[in-house]
Design a protein around this motif. Structure first.
Motif, PDB file in Angstrom:
ATOM      1  N   MET A 170      -4.596  -5.382  -8.090  1.00  0.00           N
ATOM      2  CA  MET A 170      -5.076  -4.093  -9.002  1.00  0.00           C
ATOM      3  C   MET A 170      -5.718  -4.678 -10.215  1.00  0.00           C
ATOM      4  N   PRO A 171      -6.957  -4.414 -10.845  1.00  0.00           N
ATOM      5  CA  PRO A 171      -7.200  -4.385 -11.933  1.00  0.00           C
ATOM      6  C   PRO A 171      -6.584  -3.178 -12.471  1.00  0.00           C
ATOM      7  N   ARG A 172      -6.704  -3.129 -13.944  1.00  0.00           N
ATOM      8  CA  ARG A 172      -6.165  -1.937 -14.569  1.00  0.00           C
ATOM      9  C   ARG A 172      -7.481  -0.794 -14.412  1.00  0.00           C
ATOM     10  N   ILE A 175      -1.393  -3.964   1.797  1.00  0.00           N
ATOM     11  CA  ILE A 175      -1.487  -2.900   0.834  1.00  0.00           C
ATOM     12  C   ILE A 175      -1.911  -3.848  -0.132  1.00  0.00           C
ATOM     13  N   PRO A 176      -2.666  -3.224  -1.369  1.00  0.00           N
ATOM     14  CA  PRO A 176      -2.740  -3.688  -2.714  1.00  0.00           C
ATOM     15  C   PRO A 176      -1.503  -3.973  -3.546  1.00  0.00           C
ATOM     16  N   THR A 177      -1.309  -4.988  -4.138  1.00  0.00           N
ATOM     17  CA  THR A 177      -0.123  -5.052  -4.803  1.00  0.00           C
ATOM     18  C   THR A 177      -0.634  -5.098  -6.310  1.00  0.00           C
ATOM     19  N   ALA A 178       0.419  -5.001  -7.337  1.00  0.00           N
ATOM     20  CA  ALA A 178       0.077  -4.988  -8.732  1.00  0.00           C
ATOM     21  C   ALA A 178      -0.850  -6.334  -9.110  1.00  0.00           C
ATOM     22  N   MET A 179      -0.609  -7.562  -8.343  1.00  0.00           N
ATOM     23  CA  MET A 179      -1.602  -8.447  -8.476  1.00  0.00           C
ATOM     24  C   MET A 179      -2.810  -8.436  -8.070  1.00  0.00           C
ATOM     25  N   ALA A 213      -6.318   2.429  -5.921  1.00  0.00           N
ATOM     26  CA  ALA A 213      -5.572   1.439  -5.319  1.00  0.00           C
ATOM     27  C   ALA A 213      -5.701   1.602  -3.629  1.00  0.00           C
TER      28      ALA A 213
END
Lengths: 155, 777
Positions: free
Chosen positions: B707-709, B701-705, B673
């Motif tokens: 990020m891939p798994r 900053i990268p959010t949960a949206m 991330a």
């Protein structure tokens, strides 16, 4: 100074606050409930999420006075009789945290998600969490923990 | 040393019962319940609240500073300006651990006359409430006379440039002269040259800097603070002019560090205010304070000129690096050195020239950040490998395979790697895990990229690094570990508990770790440089093993067998081949206690000690050892909007031995991330030195949206210098991510953006440049 009173984690709580006092400040500094964290002051990070009348709210964007008379639940109020809330247990079992600073907000946000949508898709979970920033985990295990708490397997 | 590659075995070297298991970390239950006390959660009676006033200009002369109105405000207890302080400075080097001659690396504590960067502190305020402290800050009057500044390291090197540090702004230089560069280029059939640029990056740990200080009845200044380094007590004492044993640092669980809490942050301000007022003082940075209040990741400009044969063998590489050190030195020389050591990447190259400089400017100072120079080096060497492959028409992975270092090969500094080098294995597995390629859809193009790395773990060997830990067993057979190590969220404490549990035959729940107190826990060194597990893990291993030896020795006597026949597990001592001969650990400990057999041990682990590298050739040993691995990604790029979506992200790393695989996977996922943010969205933007991005609204900053798994692949060569053959994963997890993404984007669009972050604008610009030129429309 005005007085506010509310129910916090099932207990009556009251205090004199300035008009500008934020809910998070009331919880942390007046009630000494320090599980709710402040990470950004600008309502992006979500470390301060609590429940007000059952809905997740960023407690840094709400005045204490606005919560007058409300039912507030913080991370400290989630466990019952020493038993972890299923969402807390899922975060624990699935390593859904590292430094732990975003965790209370994440957990409170996730509990509200499952109250709203008992069986969310991975996409729906990620969309719901957009207002909760984590800098440690890459969100992998947070998503997994929420899926597990929703009774989904193979997450 | 050029020994033959060792035959690494994948079998565990001991019969592990605790180590290697994905146990729930000891710190997790408290954190899941919000019960963990962070440094900002503590209060004391009669406590004051502090605020730092910062300069709003990057280069200026302070001609007037008047705090009279602020001091007159009721409820304001103390305002400190430079005029109120003794003429002392704060060390920004690593005190007491290197005799290396350096530039003056000290920083003024408060601006006395010259402002060198936007946000440099002008005054400290302590008041009865935070609101009063903030109001007082607004009442301080000052005049700043603008001075010419310099905001680009290349400009700062030109004759006549404003001088920020030293005589020529050069705060550090390193060079490597290995082999015969000309001969190497003569042998080459192709020469490929490219320049890569990286940006200022913010750590953005979720917990902003915070601390609480008080002076106790023995005149000791106590500071409870969020830090990676409790041993700053020495530098803090020096800055205050008190003895080293008059400052105590108490850590708490740290809400993220990533290198941003490696330097001193709030400690000196707190100590000064506590000293001046005689009252407890809390200083909690806002997020904006935090953006101003600690050093950033160094922007680098790196040029690679690489000679290669037609079949893909690299014969020579010439590298130049220029890093922006910002306004003060801090850890720039070390960051530069790490970049140099990692410069060519995990490849065997016999002929290497590197010339590297860190240059002062009036930008924010730069210092430690996960990856510490090696990450910037990786951004360059891995993009260069893809460019070389493209030039030769060779598969990108195959080019890497033909050049990978092997055990026994020399790296750029001439040090021969002694541990396993599983770069190929890691790369192959990460790439394979990408699986089937996503289909392309109209303007959306799919691309893949991989990057490999060479990242040190452990500190520079001429710093002569040590770490101490104490392990004891109580009469009820529970175990106590004491060690100064700070836990910054990666499970540093839990790993120590797991090691002690393994060796003393108890469960993880039966170990309590006391950590992070410079007064009561043995000094363990820093939680930086991917060293905590390696160094302190070894110290705990040493101490626990000594204790285990005594326990087993006494048990063997009781059983009438040799000590080698006895083992400890499940809180029992037993004869391995006759498990019915056993006794409760509690009873064994009771015997030891009654006979005066020592039930505790204090151990010190010492890293390899060396002298410095040769300053002319850069040859010599710099680090204890290196970790190797790879990250692979698949991306989708919308060629109309420039938007990049990371579809798959796989890290494969040889960690030596995973003490807790769940914690290792967590590092890999978090690194993915943070590396993704580095590649695509994060940039601290300074315009003429002034910060344009002081909140999470501008700094993305990268959010949960986003990020891939993330998939983690853990390889275990058991060849590292850490406990049970561990290497490290904290920094390696991040280092290859950004270049892997850069390579994937280039693969998708057929053009390379040579500068991070690879924003939609830059992608669209790169694609436009590729179009045939048209006249004005």
């Amino acid at each position: 100074m005005p007085t506010v009173s509310m129910t916090v984690n099932g207990q009556p709580a009251a205090g004199e606050v300035e008009g500008r006092t934020l809910l998070v400040e009331f919880l942390r500094e007046h009630l000494r409930l320090t599980g709710t964290h402040v990470g950004c002051d600008t309502s992006q990070c979500g470390a301060c999420v609590v429940h007000v009348n059952g809905k997740s709210v960023k407690s840094c964007t709400m005045l204490a006075a606005q919560a007058d008379g409300a039912e507030v639940t913080t991370i400290e109020g989630l466990a019952t009789n020493g038993e972890l809330h299923p969402m807390q247990a899922a975060f624990k079992e699935h390593h859904g945290l590292q430094c732990g600073f975003c965790t209370p907000g994440m957990v409170m946000s996730a509990v509200d998600l499952l109250n709203t949508n008992a069986n969310p898709s991975e996409r729906e979970i990620r969309e719901w969490l957009e207002g909760n920033i984590c800098r440690c985990t890459g969100y992998n295990n947070i998503v997994k923990a929420i899926q597990a708490a929703a009774g989904q397997t193979g997450g | 040393m050029t020994g033959a590659p060792q035959d690494w075995t994948r079998a565990p070297n001991v019969n592990l019962r605790q180590v290697g298991k994905p146990l729930v970390r000891t710190d997790v239950p408290g954190k899941a319940q919000g019960r963990t006390r962070f440094a900002g959660d503590h209060v004391m009676p009669n406590m004051l609240h502090a605020k730092v006033l910062r300069a709003p200009k990057a280069s200026a002369r302070l001609t007037r500073l008047d705090a009279a109105k602020a001091r007159a405000l009721e409820g304001v207890v103390c305002v400190l300006t430079a005029a109120d302080l003794a003429d002392r400075r704060a060390a920004t080097d690593i005190p007491g651990q290197t005799g290396r001659k350096r530039l003056a690396t000290d920083q003024q504590i408060l601006v006395r006359e010259r402002v060198r960067y936007h946000g440099e502190p002008l005054a400290l305020i302590a008041a009865e409430t935070l609101a009063l402290a903030e109001r007082a800050a607004d009442l301080i009057e000052y005049d700043l006379e603008p001075l010419p500044g310099v905001f680009d390291p290349v400009e700062a090197l030109k004759p006549g440039a404003p001088i920020v540090q030293g005589t020529d702004n050069v705060v550090a230089t390193y060079k490597v002269r290995k082999g015969d560069l000309e001969a190497g280029f003569a042998e080459a059939e192709r020469v490929v040259e490219n320049t890569f640029r990286t940006q200022f990056v913010e750590h953005a740990f979720l917990e902003p800097e915070v601390g609480l200080a008080w002076v106790d009845e023995n005149e000791v200044i106590n500071i409870r603070v969020s830090t990676q380094v409790i041993e700053h007590f020495r530098a803090i004492a020096d800055a205050l002019g008190v003895a080293h044993n008059q400052v105590r640092i108490l850590g708490s669980m740290v809400g993220g560090g990533f290198g941003g809490k490696e330097d001193v942050t709030v400690e000196i301000y707190l100590a000064l205010l506590a000293q001046a007022t005689g009252r407890p003082v809390r200083l909690a940075y806002t997020r904006e304070d935090s953006f101003f209040g600690h050093g950033k990741r160094h922007p680098f400009v790196i040029t690679h000129r690489t000679g290669v044969t037609q079949d893909g063998r690299i014969t020579a590489v010439q590298i130049t690096m220029t890093a922006d050190a910002g306004a003060y030195v801090f850890l720039s020389p070390y960051v530069l050195l790490y970049a140099v050591v990692a410069g060519p990447g995990p490849y065997r190259i016999d002929n290497v020239h590197i010339d590297a400089r860190a240059v002062a400017t009036n930008n924010m100072y730069t210092s430690a950040f996960r990856g510490f120079g090696a990450a910037q080096a990786c951004v360059a060497h891995e993009q260069q490998m893809d460019e070389i492959a493209k030039e030769l028409g060779l598969d990108r992975l195959e080019l890497r395979r033909r050049n990978f270092l092997r055990t026994g090969d020399e790296i750029a500094t001439g040090y021969a790697i002694e541990s396993a080098v599983w770069s190929d294995d890691c790369m192959t597995k990460a790439w394979a895990a990408l699986g089937e390629r996503a289909p392309e859809d109209g303007p959306v193009k799919i691309g893949r990229g991989v990057a490999t790395y060479q990242q040190s773990y452990g500190r520079i060997t001429w710093l002569h690094d040590t770490s101490e830990a104490w392990v004891g067993v109580e009469i009820d057979a529970t175990v106590v570990v004491r060690s100064g190590v700070t836990d910054i969220g990666a499970g540093q404490v839990s790993a120590l508990a797991q090691i002690a549990a393994e060796l003393l035959g108890v469960s993880l729940g039966e170990v309590t770790v006391y950590n992070s107190d410079s007064a009561t826990t043995p000094l363990a060194g820093t939680t930086t440089a991917t060293r905590a597990l390696y160094m302190t893990g070894n110290a705990v291993h040493l101490a626990a093993e000594a204790l285990r030896g005594r326990l087993i020795g006494r048990a063997a006597e009781e059983f009438g067998v040799a000590p080698s026949e006895v083992d400890l597990a499940e809180s029992r001592a037993f004869v391995i081949d006759a498990p019915d001969k056993s006794m409760a650990l509690k009873d064994l400990v009771g015997i030891c206690a009654s006979e005066g057999i020592h039930r505790s041990e204090l151990a010190m682990f010492r890293a390899p000690f060396t002298g410095e590298i040769d300053p002319e050739t850069g040859q010599g040993r710099v680090h204890p050892d290196y970790a190797f691995g790879a990250h692979a990604v698949e991306v989708a790029v919308d060629t109309e909007t420039g938007e990049v979506t990371v579809l798959k992200s796989v890290g494969a790393h040889d960690v030596g031995q995973a003490i807790n695989p769940a914690a290792v996977a967590g590092q890999i996922e978090g690194g993915a991330a943070q590396g993704q943010g580095y590649a695509l969205s994060e940039a601290m933007i300074y315009r003429d030195g002034e910060l344009m991005t002081p909140s999470f609204s501008e700094y993305l900053i990268p959010t949960a949206m986003d990020m891939p798994r993330v998939q983690s692949i853990i390889l275990e060569s058991r060849s590292g210098l850490g406990p049970f053959g561990a290497k490290g994963i904290g920094e390696p997890a991040l280092t290859p991510v950004a270049p892997a993404i850069a390579n994937a984007v280039a693969d998708a669009i057929g053009r390379r953006v040579f500068e991070l972050p690879i924003t939609p604008e830059r992608i669209v610009m790169a694609l436009r440049e590729a179009e045939p030129r048209k006249g004005p429309r």
